[in-house]
Enzyme design. Sequence first.
Site, short mmCIF file in Angstrom:
data_model
loop_
_atom_site.label_atom_id
_atom_site.label_comp_id
_atom_site.label_asym_id
_atom_site.label_seq_id
_atom_site.Cartn_x
_atom_site.Cartn_y
_atom_site.Cartn_z
CB ALA A 136 -0.83 0.36 0.77
N GLY A 182 2.37 2.58 -2.75
CA GLY A 182 2.21 3.66 -4.34
C GLY A 182 1.42 4.96 -3.88
NE ARG A 218 -1.01 2.87 -13.67
CZ ARG A 218 -1.43 1.42 -13.61
NH1 ARG A 218 -1.47 1.27 -15.18
NH2 ARG A 218 -0.57 0.67 -13.12
CE LYS A 245 -2.86 2.09 -6.87
NZ LYS A 245 -2.67 1.21 -8.38
N GLY A 305 9.24 -0.06 -6.53
CA GLY A 305 8.67 -1.69 -7.23
C GLY A 305 8.35 -2.95 -5.87
N GLY A 354 0.80 -8.08 -16.04
CA GLY A 354 1.76 -9.35 -15.88
C GLY A 354 0.77 -10.28 -16.19
CE1 TYR A 368 -34.23 21.20 13.00
CE2 TYR A 368 -34.30 23.20 14.47
CZ TYR A 368 -33.65 22.05 13.96
OH TYR A 368 -32.37 21.24 15.67
CB ALA A 371 -48.97 23.30 9.62
NE ARG A 408 -52.25 33.38 18.35
CZ ARG A 408 -54.48 32.71 18.54
NH1 ARG A 408 -54.97 33.83 19.58
NH2 ARG A 408 -54.46 31.50 18.72
C1 UD1 Z 1 1.44 -5.39 -10.36
C2 UD1 Z 1 2.10 -6.36 -10.38
C3 UD1 Z 1 1.25 -7.59 -11.99
C4 UD1 Z 1 -0.36 -8.04 -11.51
C5 UD1 Z 1 -1.05 -6.92 -10.79
C6 UD1 Z 1 -2.50 -7.45 -10.73
C7 UD1 Z 1 4.38 -6.37 -9.85
C8 UD1 Z 1 5.90 -6.18 -10.74
N1 UD1 Z 1 3.04 -6.53 -11.34
O1 UD1 Z 1 1.33 -5.16 -11.79
O2 UD1 Z 1 1.49 -8.31 -12.46
O3 UD1 Z 1 -0.94 -7.85 -12.55
O4 UD1 Z 1 0.45 -6.00 -10.00
O5 UD1 Z 1 -3.21 -5.97 -10.28
O6 UD1 Z 1 4.15 -6.88 -9.28
N2 UD1 Z 1 3.84 -0.38 -3.95
C9 UD1 Z 1 4.46 -0.49 -3.44
N3 UD1 Z 1 5.58 0.06 -3.10
C10 UD1 Z 1 6.05 0.18 -4.61
C11 UD1 Z 1 5.32 -0.37 -5.54
C12 UD1 Z 1 3.76 -0.78 -5.74
O7 UD1 Z 1 3.22 -0.72 -1.72
O8 UD1 Z 1 7.46 0.33 -4.28
C13 UD1 Z 1 2.32 -1.47 -3.68
C14 UD1 Z 1 1.02 -0.12 -4.52
O9 UD1 Z 1 0.23 0.63 -3.51
C15 UD1 Z 1 -0.30 -1.17 -5.45
C16 UD1 Z 1 0.91 -2.49 -5.63
O10 UD1 Z 1 2.17 -2.31 -5.09
O11 UD1 Z 1 -1.42 -0.57 -3.65
C17 UD1 Z 1 0.59 -2.91 -6.52
O12 UD1 Z 1 1.22 -1.84 -7.50
P1 UD1 Z 1 1.24 -1.33 -8.65
O13 UD1 Z 1 2.00 -0.26 -9.49
O14 UD1 Z 1 -0.72 -1.16 -8.95
O15 UD1 Z 1 1.26 -2.63 -9.85
P2 UD1 Z 1 0.69 -2.87 -11.04
O16 UD1 Z 1 1.81 -1.83 -12.26
O17 UD1 Z 1 -0.62 -2.67 -11.28
CA CA Z 2 -2.50 -2.26 -10.18
#
Ligand code: UD1
Ligand code: CA
Length: 452
Positions: free
Chosen positions: A8, A10, A14, A21, A78, A140, A362, A376, A436
């Site tokens: 959680a 990220g 988008r 998010k 990532g 993926g 009221y 009323a 009144r």
């Molecule tokens: C990811 C998967 C993809 C899969 C998809 C399903 C990877 C590399 N890819 O892609 O194969 O089909 O989910 O929904 O895992 N997050 C972090 N730290 C980070 C990056 C992300 O906590 O550094 C969290 C985000 O907040 C999110 C989750 O990981 O809740 C997934 O990240 P997101 O960037 O949405 O991955 P996808 O591109 O959707």
């Molecule tokens: Ca995702």
Amino acid sequence: MVAVAILAAGRGTRMKSDLPKVLHDLGGRTLVARVLESLSEIQPSRRLVIIGYRGELVQVALQSYPDLEFVEQTQQLGTGHAIQQLLPHLKGFTGDLLVLNGDVPLLRPQTIQLLLATHQENKNAATILTAHLPNPKGYGRVFCDGQNRLQQIVEDRDCTAAQKQNHRINAGVYCFHWPDLEQVLPNLKAENDQQEYYLTDAVNFLNPVTVVDVEDYQEILGINDRKQLATAYDILQERVKDKWMAAGVTLIDPNSITIDDTVDLAPDVTIEPQTHLRGNTKIEASSHIGPGSLIENSHLGANTKVFYSVVSDSTVAAGTTIGPYAHLRGHASIGEGCRVGNFVEIKNTTIGSRTNVAHLSYLGDATLGEKVNIGAGTITANYDGVNKHQTIIGNGSKTGANSVLVAPVTIGNNVTIAAGSAITEDVPDDSLAIGRSRQVIKPGWRLKPNSD
Ligand code: UD1
Ligand code: CA
């Protein structure tokens, strides 16, 4: 032993939002709260939430969940990098680690249970939840051998044109034998289009790894943008409405109705068009709600009727009619067989059985007995500019049209208030109060015509 990690950290670029998010709302609860609730069928010994972008907001939003451990990922490099942050926290842990994406909110608890059971039965190093999507764009892709053993996961943006033809996708839900994953996590490389450390690459180093296909692919929808958020809401609504129709609830024009999945409905309830039921709402048998109503965190008894009205944080007992155009809020409690009618607002007020407030009133911070009739336009003046005050009205009393009850004031049982009164003093039982000025009549009086 099972530990759970929820990704959680990220931002969710988008979504084009300041809010992380995973804190976006889906039918009354955040995405990440929904992910946590999908764990209801398993008993994890630990739950770790990986936070990063505005992590303090995520922590506050999850305050009500006990015993969560928050792990900070200061830079979001990532999903693999996110899981690397667990290394110091899970030192010595020898069980399985279930990993969930914080943006996959529609998973059924049974699906997670199945993934875990498959993982444990096969003594896998890793087990991956997969699905066949009609439109796999953005996900993926998962490649397996003939025995359903996983070979590799390739992100959409790293896929060749041929690989993109594969519609089997990674749901972002995994089970790992932690001691195996722990070994390979330091080996991840950021050699991909995004230059991120992918958790999905870890599976290349693990063996055996198998996949579990989810039957209903809608469960694994990931939320990356507002359009997917709206799609998820539609899926949720369809689930909820199907459930209630199967349980004996009539929905007239279901597409125009929304029902949170926290709502509870009894059989023979009818919901009319343009009605929205939210939060912790319960509606008892044979009640008829709508058209055009919003019911939030409220309890409506059996055989109640509500139309074109808003009811929040309130209770309505059996056989009572609300509306049209009534607003109940702030702990209004209405007794049995009452009528609350046109253009009436009731706040923090308790009303006894068979009492009517039929038009243009009221009532705030008041307590009304049974069989009271509110004329009323009766208003409780409950606020003196600084404090709120109580109005009490005894059983069987009647207020005349357009009376104002200036609180604090107590009106006894069987009292009649004359129309147009301003009542500022308590009125004892069995009396008439007139507050009144007397009408003055000047016979033969006529406005003088203008001289010019
Ligand atoms: C990811 C998967 C993809 C899969 C998809 C399903 C990877 C590399 N890819 O892609 O194969 O089909 O989910 O929904 O895992 N997050 C972090 N730290 C980070 C990056 C992300 O906590 O550094 C969290 C985000 O907040 C999110 C989750 O990981 O809740 C997934 O990240 P997101 O960037 O949405 O991955 P996808 O591109 O959707
Ligand atoms: Ca995702």
